[in-house]
Design a protein around this motif. Sequence first.
Motif, PDB file in Angstrom:
ATOM      1  N   ARG A 149      -6.446   6.410   3.954  1.00  0.00           N
ATOM      2  CA  ARG A 149      -5.907   7.029   5.166  1.00  0.00           C
ATOM      3  C   ARG A 149      -6.196   8.531   5.225  1.00  0.00           C
ATOM      4  NH1 ARG A 149       0.002   4.056   4.632  1.00  0.00           N
ATOM      5  NH2 ARG A 149      -0.334   2.360   6.139  1.00  0.00           N
ATOM      6  N   GLU A 150      -5.870   9.226   4.161  1.00  0.00           N
ATOM      7  CA  GLU A 150      -5.860  10.682   4.199  1.00  0.00           C
ATOM      8  C   GLU A 150      -7.214  11.306   3.874  1.00  0.00           C
ATOM      9  OE1 GLU A 150      -2.696  11.591   1.496  1.00  0.00           O
ATOM     10  OE2 GLU A 150      -1.283  10.312   2.594  1.00  0.00           O
ATOM     11  N   THR A 151      -7.894  10.782   2.871  1.00  0.00           N
ATOM     12  CA  THR A 151      -9.190  11.343   2.481  1.00  0.00           C
ATOM     13  C   THR A 151     -10.306  10.866   3.398  1.00  0.00           C
ATOM     14  OG1 THR A 151      -8.465  11.431   0.176  1.00  0.00           O
ATOM     15  CG2 THR A 151     -10.844  11.584   0.582  1.00  0.00           C
ATOM     16  N   HIS A 152     -10.269   9.579   3.737  1.00  0.00           N
ATOM     17  CA  HIS A 152     -11.378   8.995   4.492  1.00  0.00           C
ATOM     18  C   HIS A 152     -11.067   8.808   5.976  1.00  0.00           C
ATOM     19  CE1 HIS A 152     -13.469   8.428   0.718  1.00  0.00           C
ATOM     20  NE2 HIS A 152     -12.375   7.898   0.223  1.00  0.00           N
ATOM     21  N   GLY A 153      -9.834   9.052   6.370  1.00  0.00           N
ATOM     22  CA  GLY A 153      -9.487   9.002   7.784  1.00  0.00           C
ATOM     23  C   GLY A 153      -9.556   7.628   8.412  1.00  0.00           C
ATOM     24  N   LEU A 154      -9.371   6.594   7.595  1.00  0.00           N
ATOM     25  CA  LEU A 154      -9.426   5.222   8.101  1.00  0.00           C
ATOM     26  C   LEU A 154      -8.016   4.662   8.287  1.00  0.00           C
ATOM     27  CD1 LEU A 154     -12.261   3.862   5.789  1.00  0.00           C
ATOM     28  CD2 LEU A 154     -12.456   4.369   8.238  1.00  0.00           C
ATOM     29  N   SER A 155      -7.869   3.812   9.269  1.00  0.00           N
ATOM     30  CA  SER A 155      -6.592   3.141   9.505  1.00  0.00           C
ATOM     31  C   SER A 155      -6.592   1.802   8.772  1.00  0.00           C
ATOM     32  CB  SER A 155      -6.392   2.925  11.002  1.00  0.00           C
ATOM     33  OG  SER A 155      -5.188   2.228  11.240  1.00  0.00           O
ATOM     34  N   VAL A 156      -5.531   1.519   8.052  1.00  0.00           N
ATOM     35  CA  VAL A 156      -5.393   0.244   7.337  1.00  0.00           C
ATOM     36  C   VAL A 156      -4.428  -0.646   8.110  1.00  0.00           C
ATOM     37  CG1 VAL A 156      -4.708  -0.875   5.182  1.00  0.00           C
ATOM     38  CG2 VAL A 156      -5.809   1.373   5.123  1.00  0.00           C
ATOM     39  N   GLU A 157      -4.876  -1.864   8.423  1.00  0.00           N
ATOM     40  CA  GLU A 157      -4.029  -2.780   9.176  1.00  0.00           C
ATOM     41  C   GLU A 157      -3.131  -3.624   8.276  1.00  0.00           C
ATOM     42  OE1 GLU A 157      -5.272  -4.835  12.858  1.00  0.00           O
ATOM     43  OE2 GLU A 157      -5.144  -6.675  11.676  1.00  0.00           O
ATOM     44  N   GLY A 158      -3.650  -3.998   7.097  1.00  0.00           N
ATOM     45  CA  GLY A 158      -2.868  -4.883   6.245  1.00  0.00           C
ATOM     46  C   GLY A 158      -3.461  -5.022   4.861  1.00  0.00           C
ATOM     47  N   LEU A 159      -2.963  -6.029   4.131  1.00  0.00           N
ATOM     48  CA  LEU A 159      -3.396  -6.307   2.767  1.00  0.00           C
ATOM     49  C   LEU A 159      -3.855  -7.758   2.652  1.00  0.00           C
ATOM     50  CD1 LEU A 159      -0.509  -4.660   0.689  1.00  0.00           C
ATOM     51  CD2 LEU A 159      -2.644  -3.597   1.449  1.00  0.00           C
ATOM     52  N   MET A 160      -4.751  -7.993   1.700  1.00  0.00           N
ATOM     53  CA  MET A 160      -5.232  -9.338   1.424  1.00  0.00           C
ATOM     54  C   MET A 160      -5.186  -9.594  -0.071  1.00  0.00           C
ATOM     55  SD  MET A 160      -8.192 -11.148   0.259  1.00  0.00           S
ATOM     56  CE  MET A 160      -9.856 -10.758   0.824  1.00  0.00           C
ATOM     57  N   CYS A 161      -4.929 -10.842  -0.469  1.00  0.00           N
ATOM     58  CA  CYS A 161      -5.001 -11.192  -1.892  1.00  0.00           C
ATOM     59  C   CYS A 161      -5.475 -12.617  -2.069  1.00  0.00           C
ATOM     60  CB  CYS A 161      -3.659 -10.989  -2.592  1.00  0.00           C
ATOM     61  SG  CYS A 161      -2.421 -12.264  -2.280  1.00  0.00           S
ATOM     62  N   ILE A 162      -5.971 -12.885  -3.278  1.00  0.00           N
ATOM     63  CA  ILE A 162      -6.343 -14.227  -3.718  1.00  0.00           C
ATOM     64  C   ILE A 162      -5.673 -14.432  -5.070  1.00  0.00           C
ATOM     65  CG2 ILE A 162      -8.223 -15.816  -4.267  1.00  0.00           C
ATOM     66  CD1 ILE A 162     -10.088 -13.909  -2.687  1.00  0.00           C
ATOM     67  N   PRO A 163      -4.546 -15.142  -5.134  1.00  0.00           N
ATOM     68  CA  PRO A 163      -3.844 -15.310  -6.410  1.00  0.00           C
ATOM     69  C   PRO A 163      -4.677 -16.068  -7.444  1.00  0.00           C
ATOM     70  CG  PRO A 163      -2.431 -15.920  -4.560  1.00  0.00           C
ATOM     71  CD  PRO A 163      -3.829 -15.771  -4.024  1.00  0.00           C
ATOM     72  N   PRO A 164      -4.369 -15.903  -8.723  1.00  0.00           N
ATOM     73  CA  PRO A 164      -5.062 -16.682  -9.756  1.00  0.00           C
ATOM     74  C   PRO A 164      -4.897 -18.178  -9.509  1.00  0.00           C
ATOM     75  CG  PRO A 164      -3.761 -14.920 -10.741  1.00  0.00           C
ATOM     76  CD  PRO A 164      -3.379 -14.972  -9.295  1.00  0.00           C
ATOM     77  N   ARG A 182       6.219  -1.153   1.522  1.00  0.00           N
ATOM     78  CA  ARG A 182       6.441   0.248   1.163  1.00  0.00           C
ATOM     79  C   ARG A 182       5.331   1.165   1.679  1.00  0.00           C
ATOM     80  NH1 ARG A 182       5.647  -1.686  -4.574  1.00  0.00           N
ATOM     81  NH2 ARG A 182       3.552  -1.027  -5.203  1.00  0.00           N
ATOM     82  N   ASN A 183       4.245   0.562   2.170  1.00  0.00           N
ATOM     83  CA  ASN A 183       3.177   1.369   2.762  1.00  0.00           C
ATOM     84  C   ASN A 183       3.125   1.235   4.283  1.00  0.00           C
ATOM     85  OD1 ASN A 183       1.344   2.695   0.571  1.00  0.00           O
ATOM     86  ND2 ASN A 183       1.866   0.688  -0.264  1.00  0.00           N
ATOM     87  N   GLY A 184       4.154   0.630   4.846  1.00  0.00           N
ATOM     88  CA  GLY A 184       4.250   0.521   6.297  1.00  0.00           C
ATOM     89  C   GLY A 184       3.220  -0.387   6.930  1.00  0.00           C
ATOM     90  N   LEU A 185       2.820  -1.428   6.207  1.00  0.00           N
ATOM     91  CA  LEU A 185       1.802  -2.355   6.703  1.00  0.00           C
ATOM     92  C   LEU A 185       2.430  -3.683   7.081  1.00  0.00           C
ATOM     93  CD1 LEU A 185      -0.943  -1.591   4.033  1.00  0.00           C
ATOM     94  CD2 LEU A 185      -0.879  -0.801   6.403  1.00  0.00           C
TER      95      LEU A 185
END
Length: 219
Positions: A149-164, A182-185
Amino acid sequence: MTVSPASLTDVLDRIARAAKASGRAPTDVTLVAVSKQQPWEKVAPILAAGQTVFGENRVQEAMERWSGRRDGVELRLIGPLQSNKAKEAVAFFDVIESLDREKLAAALAAEVQKQGRSPRLYVQVNTGEEPQKAGVVPGEADAFIAAVRETHGLSVEGLMCIPPADEPPGPHFALLARIAARNGLAKLSMGMSDDFETAVRFGATSVRVGSALFGARAK
């Protein structure tokens, strides 16, 4: 009237039941049909039945499959992205779900600036800290999201994962949801063919379903 393939109807019904059981609306969950490595004759009936969101693993394969077929279709890149493919990915995809390192963030930011086009971005979190998998480890996720967000100026919409594959997915989905909160996503891409109903119960806003829709992938 278009008749949906039985597999699509079944998956959508299962998503709806899981959502309702969790006190959520079925429309809160987006089905991402994972068309990677599938022949077009398997994808076409799902598309014709009204499915509009598809997930692909590789930039070149997606471009070959979907060029000329993009009308009304949202394409998501759900596989690892090499920095040298950032130009093509920014130009072609609506959503990139596998942002996981600073070099890639810098490459995407440069292309967004050049092209004036910004795909929606998800940060991939390696919740199981598996060395063979892409994704930022949970302990570094907050700092990485801040840098994007701060260094690269990109907006993050959400998170993704692939559990073991060999662990219950629930704790991993819960961990991803905590990091997002906690990151407002608000967006969580989690859950695949074997565990998408569990993911819905843990707050998934999109599920990535391949084999349950299309059958086994081509080798």
